[in-house]
Design a protein around this motif. Structure first.
Motif, short mmCIF file in Angstrom:
data_model
loop_
_atom_site.label_atom_id
_atom_site.label_comp_id
_atom_site.label_asym_id
_atom_site.label_seq_id
_atom_site.Cartn_x
_atom_site.Cartn_y
_atom_site.Cartn_z
N GLN A 25 39.27 25.37 -25.96
CA GLN A 25 39.57 26.42 -24.82
C GLN A 25 41.00 26.03 -24.22
O GLN A 25 40.97 25.37 -23.76
N ASP A 26 41.58 27.06 -23.31
CA ASP A 26 42.29 27.24 -23.18
C ASP A 26 41.58 28.50 -21.41
O ASP A 26 41.73 29.38 -21.61
N ASP A 27 41.93 28.21 -20.54
CA ASP A 27 41.87 29.07 -19.03
C ASP A 27 43.36 29.05 -18.74
O ASP A 27 44.42 28.45 -18.02
N TRP A 28 43.75 30.87 -18.31
CA TRP A 28 45.13 31.55 -18.32
C TRP A 28 45.07 31.48 -16.71
O TRP A 28 44.17 32.98 -16.88
N ARG A 29 45.35 31.45 -15.74
CA ARG A 29 45.31 32.09 -14.92
C ARG A 29 46.43 33.06 -14.95
O ARG A 29 47.18 32.66 -14.36
N VAL A 30 46.70 34.19 -14.88
CA VAL A 30 47.74 35.33 -15.47
C VAL A 30 47.97 35.70 -14.21
O VAL A 30 49.63 35.78 -13.61
N THR A 31 46.96 36.19 -12.63
CA THR A 31 47.59 36.38 -11.60
C THR A 31 46.61 35.80 -11.05
O THR A 31 45.95 35.69 -11.10
N THR A 35 42.06 36.43 -14.58
CA THR A 35 42.03 34.51 -15.37
C THR A 35 41.08 35.46 -17.01
O THR A 35 40.67 36.24 -16.93
N ALA A 36 42.02 34.52 -17.54
CA ALA A 36 41.43 35.32 -19.31
C ALA A 36 41.23 33.30 -19.20
O ALA A 36 41.85 32.63 -19.37
N LYS A 37 39.97 33.29 -20.40
CA LYS A 37 39.35 32.39 -21.00
C LYS A 37 39.78 32.81 -22.94
O LYS A 37 39.10 33.66 -23.31
#
Length: 454
Positions: A25-31, A35-37
């Motif tokens: 799993q990867d958590d991506w703080r787009v802005t 937030t996208a997981k």
């Protein structure tokens, strides 16, 4: 007795299987506001090689390998968005694919019933059932009356059950301790397992005749229960919650759920209204001739349309803490049964009542009747004392089902063989027995508790 059923042999059969699984799993703080997981799960269930052998049409053997299962890859994706950037509103959505593990248990059952030294199940119908019942202790020695064994197996092309689930919602903090959330959930399941008899009695073939009878002689073959992945599930839900905090000493939360849960196979071992006409010679791996999964679709056993839950707690003078939990839920479904073998397939447990007893197409819907609503109220009073600097003692009084309401859990679902709903079965005094409750959940209960923490 119409039938006598007895098992023989060794049912304690160990078996091994291997399950391999990994998750990333990867958590991506787009802005700063989005937030996208993203996740990915890999799993594979591997069973030892095991050939299934069942009696086919006319007694001919049908041999195929147990479905070993293919690798499964399950994607997961979720997003959370703060539209105003003030941390008080969250808009979120998620999707996931989930695989079940039912084939493992089915493999165990198939292995137990498939070995020569394993468990054998004999079914003696009338008049042989009389001879079996009249034996000492009502126990018939194995082989005393020759009879074919019931087979329990799994379909050649059975796949692992799976569910696609999606949700979306919004949560808003209004300040001053008030928050509200609205959520929608949708789930769709495929390849759910259900048991079908691939060798039922078919009156058109003759008295007591089954398709697999050897040489067309009745009694030379037995029921063939097969786990088949014909089942589907449908869930739709709307969840609304409101929470209010009044300082640090009082809080209350209200949650309401509307949902619709449908399936056509609520239980792996559940029986169906009509098993069809046996294995299809043109498609031996498919469903029985004439079996319709659509006829079995109806409310699932867990279909609870409305549910309201209110809970809260408050600190009272003198250090007392009071908590309450109230819940009200719609009644669960049950099916109006005929209590007789209307279709002549040798299985009477699942034949549904009919508007016209002579017309199978008028069978009532599965899960068409409902229990009464379930309502409960639970209360707690507690007080905590300090015993020195390192220990606390909590005393509590809990009262469950304060209203002492009879929340029924079992009902007589046998309507009878008359025309539904005007001709129900009656007892010797002329009273209607269909729909009378037979069992309830726990009445009011009180308990005293003492807890020591140190």
């Amino acid at each position: 007795p119409a039938a006598y059923v007895q098992g023989y042999g060794d049912g304690s059969t160990p078996f091994r299987y291997t399950e391999t699984a990994a998750f990333v799993q990867d958590d991506w703080r787009v802005t700063s506001r989005l937030t996208a997981k993203a996740g990915l799960r890999y799993q594979r269930q591997q069973f030892p090689n095991f050939d299934v052998s069942v009696t086919g049409l006319g007694g001919a053997p049908l041999v195929y390998p147990y479905p070993l299962g293919d690798p499964h890859v399950s994607p997961r994706l979720a997003i959370a968005f703060d539209p105003a950037g003030d941390g008080r509103t969250s808009v979120h959505a998620a999707y996931g694919l989930f695989f079940g593990n039912q084939l493992t248990g089915v493999y165990g059952a198939t292995n137990v019933f498939g070995r020569a030294s394993g468990t054998r199940l004999n079914v003696y119908t009338f008049p042989l059932s009389l001879a079996a019942w009249q034996q000492p202790s009502h126990q018939l020695p194995d082989g005393a009356i020759p009879a074919p064994h019931v087979t329990i197996t799994v379909g050649p092309d059975a796949q692992t059950p799976r569910v696609h689930q999606a949700s979306a919602g919004v949560v808003r903090d209004f300040g001053q301790g008030t928050a509200m959330g609205v959520e929608t959930v949708y789930a769709r399941g495929f390849h759910q397992l259900g048991a079908l008899d691939y060798n039922p009695i078919i009156p058109a073939l003759g008295p007591g005749r089954r398709p697999n009878d050897i040489g067309g002689v009745a009694g030379t073959s037995a029921p063939a229960a097969q786990y088949t992945d014909f089942g589907g599930t449908w869930y739709r839900g709307l969840l609304v919650s409101i929470q209010q905090r009044l300082g640090t000493e009082r809080q209350v939360r209200l949650a309401y759920t509307w949902s619709s849960t449908e399936d056509n196979s609520s239980d792996t071992l559940g029986l169906v209204d009509a098993n069809g006409l046996g294995r299809n010679p043109q498609d031996p791996n498919g469903l029985p001739v004439g079996f319709s999964p659509a006829r079995e679709r109806g409310p699932a056993a867990t279909d609870e349309r409305h549910r309201l839950v209110v809970n809260g707690s408050s600190m009272l003078p003198g250090g007392l803490e009071m908590a309450a939990l109230f819940s009200a839920a719609s009644g669960l479904p049950y099916t109006a049964l005929a209590g007789a073998d209307l279709n002549g397939d040798g299985i009477a447990d699942a034949d549904r009542a009919r508007a016209n007893p002579a017309d199978p197409s008028t069978a009532v819907p599965r899960g068409g009747e409902r229990f009464n609503a379930r309502i409960t109220l639970d209360l707690r009073l507690a007080r905590t004392f300090h015993a020195g600097s390192r220990a606390t003692v909590t005393t509590a009084l809990d009262v469950f089902n304060v209203l002492n309401r009879a929340n029924f859990s079992e009902v007589n679902g046998v309507f009878g063989t008359g025309s539904f709903p005007s001709q129900p079965l009656t007892d010797g005094q002329g009273r209607v027995t269909f729909g009378t409750y037979q069992k309830a959940r726990a009445p009011r209960q009180t308990q005293l508790a003492l807890r020591v923490a140190f």
